[in-house]
Scaffold this motif. Structure first.
Motif, mmCIF file in Angstrom:
data_model
loop_
_atom_site.group_PDB
_atom_site.id
_atom_site.type_symbol
_atom_site.label_atom_id
_atom_site.label_comp_id
_atom_site.label_asym_id
_atom_site.label_seq_id
_atom_site.Cartn_x
_atom_site.Cartn_y
_atom_site.Cartn_z
ATOM 1 N N LEU A 301 26.085 82.932 15.962
ATOM 2 C CA LEU A 301 26.825 83.376 17.137
ATOM 3 C C LEU A 301 26.031 83.660 18.304
ATOM 4 O O LEU A 301 26.335 83.513 19.415
ATOM 5 C CB LEU A 301 27.576 84.488 16.902
ATOM 6 N N ALA A 302 24.760 83.829 17.849
ATOM 7 C CA ALA A 302 23.851 83.987 19.214
ATOM 8 C C ALA A 302 23.322 82.635 19.672
ATOM 9 O O ALA A 302 23.212 82.347 21.067
ATOM 10 C CB ALA A 302 22.397 84.842 18.386
ATOM 11 N N LEU A 303 23.312 81.557 18.717
ATOM 12 C CA LEU A 303 23.112 80.269 19.496
ATOM 13 C C LEU A 303 24.564 79.618 19.956
ATOM 14 O O LEU A 303 24.164 78.951 21.167
ATOM 15 C CB LEU A 303 22.782 79.395 18.248
ATOM 16 N N LYS A 304 25.587 79.831 19.491
ATOM 17 C CA LYS A 304 26.669 79.224 20.012
ATOM 18 C C LYS A 304 27.988 80.408 19.819
ATOM 19 O O LYS A 304 28.512 80.426 18.814
ATOM 20 C CB LYS A 304 27.153 78.167 19.059
ATOM 21 N N PRO A 305 28.037 81.251 20.947
ATOM 22 C CA PRO A 305 28.811 82.540 20.987
ATOM 23 C C PRO A 305 30.416 81.783 20.554
ATOM 24 O O PRO A 305 31.325 82.644 20.000
ATOM 25 C CB PRO A 305 28.989 82.849 21.995
ATOM 26 N N ASP A 306 30.692 80.591 20.767
ATOM 27 C CA ASP A 306 32.101 80.253 20.364
ATOM 28 C C ASP A 306 32.394 79.413 19.296
ATOM 29 O O ASP A 306 33.446 78.690 18.956
ATOM 30 C CB ASP A 306 32.583 79.111 21.560
ATOM 31 N N ASP A 307 31.406 79.385 18.139
ATOM 32 C CA ASP A 307 31.389 78.677 17.030
ATOM 33 C C ASP A 307 32.598 79.453 16.163
ATOM 34 O O ASP A 307 32.421 80.568 15.659
ATOM 35 C CB ASP A 307 30.073 78.850 16.208
ATOM 36 N N LEU A 308 33.708 78.655 15.977
ATOM 37 C CA LEU A 308 34.677 79.011 15.128
ATOM 38 C C LEU A 308 34.528 79.507 13.939
ATOM 39 O O LEU A 308 34.870 80.452 13.296
ATOM 40 C CB LEU A 308 35.876 78.124 15.408
ATOM 41 N N GLU A 309 33.480 78.540 13.073
ATOM 42 C CA GLU A 309 33.367 79.024 11.623
ATOM 43 C C GLU A 309 32.680 80.286 11.600
ATOM 44 O O GLU A 309 32.905 81.080 10.542
ATOM 45 C CB GLU A 309 32.596 77.788 11.219
ATOM 46 N N ALA A 310 31.580 80.251 12.453
ATOM 47 C CA ALA A 310 30.707 81.727 12.399
ATOM 48 C C ALA A 310 31.715 82.849 12.743
ATOM 49 O O ALA A 310 31.593 83.894 12.198
ATOM 50 C CB ALA A 310 29.639 81.542 13.354
ATOM 51 N N MET A 311 32.469 82.594 13.580
ATOM 52 C CA MET A 311 33.437 83.941 14.009
ATOM 53 C C MET A 311 34.437 84.308 12.741
ATOM 54 O O MET A 311 34.459 85.419 12.389
ATOM 55 C CB MET A 311 34.670 83.482 15.199
ATOM 56 N N VAL A 312 34.935 83.210 12.143
ATOM 57 C CA VAL A 312 35.993 83.456 10.935
ATOM 58 C C VAL A 312 35.127 83.998 9.834
ATOM 59 O O VAL A 312 35.238 85.209 9.192
ATOM 60 C CB VAL A 312 36.616 82.218 10.588
ATOM 61 N N GLY A 313 33.777 83.453 9.423
ATOM 62 C CA GLY A 313 32.959 83.954 8.588
ATOM 63 C C GLY A 313 32.757 85.269 8.656
ATOM 64 O O GLY A 313 32.475 86.004 7.663
ATOM 65 N N SER A 314 32.243 85.487 9.865
ATOM 66 C CA SER A 314 31.667 86.804 10.021
ATOM 67 C C SER A 314 32.696 87.865 9.842
ATOM 68 O O SER A 314 32.247 88.832 9.405
ATOM 69 C CB SER A 314 30.989 86.900 11.637
ATOM 70 N N GLY A 315 33.741 87.443 10.262
ATOM 71 C CA GLY A 315 34.949 88.535 10.334
ATOM 72 C C GLY A 315 35.154 88.965 8.639
ATOM 73 O O GLY A 315 35.386 90.070 8.235
ATOM 74 N N LEU A 316 35.382 87.564 8.151
ATOM 75 C CA LEU A 316 35.764 87.797 6.653
ATOM 76 C C LEU A 316 34.536 88.768 5.634
ATOM 77 O O LEU A 316 34.927 89.280 4.871
ATOM 78 C CB LEU A 316 35.976 86.704 5.906
#
Length: 593
Positions: A301-316
């Motif tokens: 997310l620091a590299l790509k704030p809009d990375d969807l996989e990282a958003m969902v993965g981080s949330g889970l």
């Protein structure tokens, strides 16, 4: 079967793949249009003026053929059949036209119509004529390749691919990188390997060629050979992301620590690769190494704030770790960005809201769940509606639940009983489960639920009897052992008997927070306060449940650590002000809210 990381599709492969998947199976969009749209955004796209000149030169070679009455009739039959939706007749007419004409335009049109009609043999016949009449046409070779692959005639596709490589040398490397995407589940894997070996043989110093061989070997279950090819890739192009990620996939049968070590090394080599960090984060999460998983997702997310996989993965991961505020923030951001997966994310957001006792928000999320999780959301809505005193809505949901199989009948009874439990109508919940047990005697799930209702209603003998029957049916159930042990330690003075059940349960599931809570409460009743504190602190760290908080507060209070007890108690009470166990503990001990 291993897959490869997604990379930019080359123009050549984009077209061949779209043809193989039937994307050109429409008479309204000829292959020429597909080719132009596929290549327009590629850096290797052919200059428009050069393409126009090539077409003009090609047209100059078209044969001068008289339009006979028979040919005219077939033209009319073919076009009228198309207009009336009779694709089979249209294909037959155009195929016969191609057989009687030496014009590549007719062969091309016949190929299109046959593909649209699903007539593979006619399409192959027409395409072969197209190639023969226009041997330098890349489009003719591309279509021929797609049809031969579809027909599993891979060896015959080789000369056409070689012709394409010769015509478009800049496309060879990106094509080989993703050639595996041409194969489907029906493809002859051995034939695909042989074709890949033949196509890559002229390119011993091209990393993409060895990558293609690695995938082909892996698809034939020759992982040792596949890894050897990746070694060649690494020698030719060190620290190349596709190779590093595919190596991780090929190591899936290895122990987790081996796979993690390989990806950690890849992350050091490519510190700015979102793909590597996402893959490493998933592996950490699969092995319950949640802090490391969270850190890896945060790097993405620091590299790509809009990375969807990282958003969902981080949330889970945050959800699993009990950091519900962070989970909610990441998953709401993801839900707003991905309508295609919004249903699943809304389900998780409903769970978080429910866990945080924000029942109105939970209802709003669950009501908007669609797709395969909708039935699960509807079941959870029953309890949420009950929490909101929306009993009419809850009953309507229960009434609408299907009951056309024994499994669904049991589930419906459980959900209805849960509704009455939330309404504190324990006799009605007991009756609901008892009636269901008459239809499904010795159903373990119904027995377990009825034991909980009996315990809430103060009927210890009934609760104990149902749990003992449950354990007769499931003697090694950690859930059943824990339930009976906790019931005994919490409701009776039969502490030693309770210990036998709880200790068996914790041996089966040593990291289960619910069983750790029971173990801590058991040790408290046994006067072993340090052990009680250790178990309860560990349980509370894993799951910030209000009842675990009540038990931990009481142990701390009795240990003389009253300030710590107040801190735990007040934090839990702030999140769950209506929890009866917390309220009873606070009043009994005199802990000021």
């Amino acid at each position: 079967m291993p897959t490869t990381p997604r990379v930019r599709l080359p123009a050549l492969l984009t077209l061949v793949l779209s043809l193989a998947l039937g994307a050109c199976a429409t008479t309204g969009r000829p292959p020429a249009a597909a080719s132009q749209s596929a290549t327009a955004s590629e850096p290797e796209a052919i200059d428009a003026s050069a393409a126009a000149a090539a077409r003009k030169a090609e047209e100059a070679r078209y044969p001068k053929q008289e339009l006979s009455e028979d040919m005219l009739l077939r033209f009319l039959v073919g076009d009228i059949a198309l207009q009336r939706g009779n694709a089979a007749l249209a294909s037959q007419a155009w195929t016969e036209l191609a057989q009687s004409s030496a014009d590549p335009r007719v062969a091309r049109r016949a190929t299109e119509v046959a593909i649209a009609a699903g007539q593979l043999n006619q399409a192959l016949d027409a395409a072969s004529r197209w190639v023969a009449e226009s041997p330098k046409s890349p489009e003719a070779h591309q279509v021929m390749v797609s049809l031969l692959i579809r027909a599993n005639r891979l060896e015959e596709a080789r000369p056409h691919l070689e012709a394409l490589f010769a015509a478009q040398p800049a496309e060879v490397a990106p094509f080989l990188l993703q050639i595996h995407r041409l194969w489907d589940t029906k493809t002859d894997r051995a034939g695909a390997l042989k074709l890949t070996q033949e196509l890559t043989a002229p390119y011993p110093d091209m990393p993409e060629a060895h990558f293609a061989l690695a995938v082909a070997y892996a698809n034939n279950e020759r992982n040792t050979d596949a890894l050897a090819e990746l070694d060649k890739v690494d020698a030719l192009r060190p620290a190349w992301e596709p190779s590093l990620l595919y190596r991780a996939q090929l190591l899936e049968d290895q122990p987790a620590d081996v796979r993690i070590a390989q990806l950690e090394q890849a992350a050091k080599l490519l510190p700015k690769s979102a793909g590597v960090h996402n893959t490493l984060a998933r592996l950490y999460a699969e092995n319950k190494r949640y802090p490391e998983a969270a850190a890896s997702y945060e790097r993405v997310l620091a590299l790509k704030p809009d990375d969807l996989e990282a958003m969902v993965g981080s949330g889970l991961v945050a959800m699993e770790s009990g950091d519900l505020d962070k989970a909610y923030a990441h998953l709401t951001a993801a839900e707003a960005r991905t309508p295609a997966h919004a249903g699943s994310l809304r389900f998780y957001l409903g769970q978080i809201s429910e866990e945080q006792q924000r029942f109105a928000d939970a209802a709003s999320w669950y009501e908007r769940v669609d797709g395969e999780l909708k039935p699960a959301a509807q079941r959870r809505l029953v309890r949420v509606y009950a929490k909101l005193d929306r009993f009419d809505d809850a009953r309507a949901l229960v009434a609408a639940l299907p009951a056309d199989t024994p499994e669904k009948q049991v589930e419906k009874a459980q959900i209805e009983a849960q509704l009455w439990r939330e309404a504190r109508d324990y006799p009605r919940a007991y009756t609901t489960l008892t009636e269901a047990l008459k239809r499904h005697p010795d159903n373990a799930d119904l027995l377990y639920d009825r034991s909980l209702v009996s315990d809430l209603n103060g009927n210890l003998p009934a609760a104990e009897a149902d749990l003992r029957r449950y354990l007769e049916l499931n003697p090694d159930s950690a859930t059943g052992l824990n339930a009976l042990g906790y019931t005994l330690v919490n409701r009776t003075d039969r502490v030693d008997e309770a210990a036998g059940y709880i200790e068996r349960a914790i041996a089966l599931e040593p990291d289960n927070a619910v069983i750790l809570d029971s173990l801590g409460w058991l040790r408290f009743k046994q006067g072993r306060l340090d052990e009680a504190h250790a178990a309860l602190a560990r349980a509370y760290k894993q799951m910030a449940d209000p009842e675990i908080a009540a038990h931990l507060s009481e142990v701390l209070w009795v240990q003389g650590r009253k300030s710590d007890a107040r801190d735990v108690y007040r934090a839990a009470l702030a999140k769950s002000p209506d929890n009866e166990v917390l309220q009873e503990t606070g009043k009994r001990l005199g802990i000021a809210p």
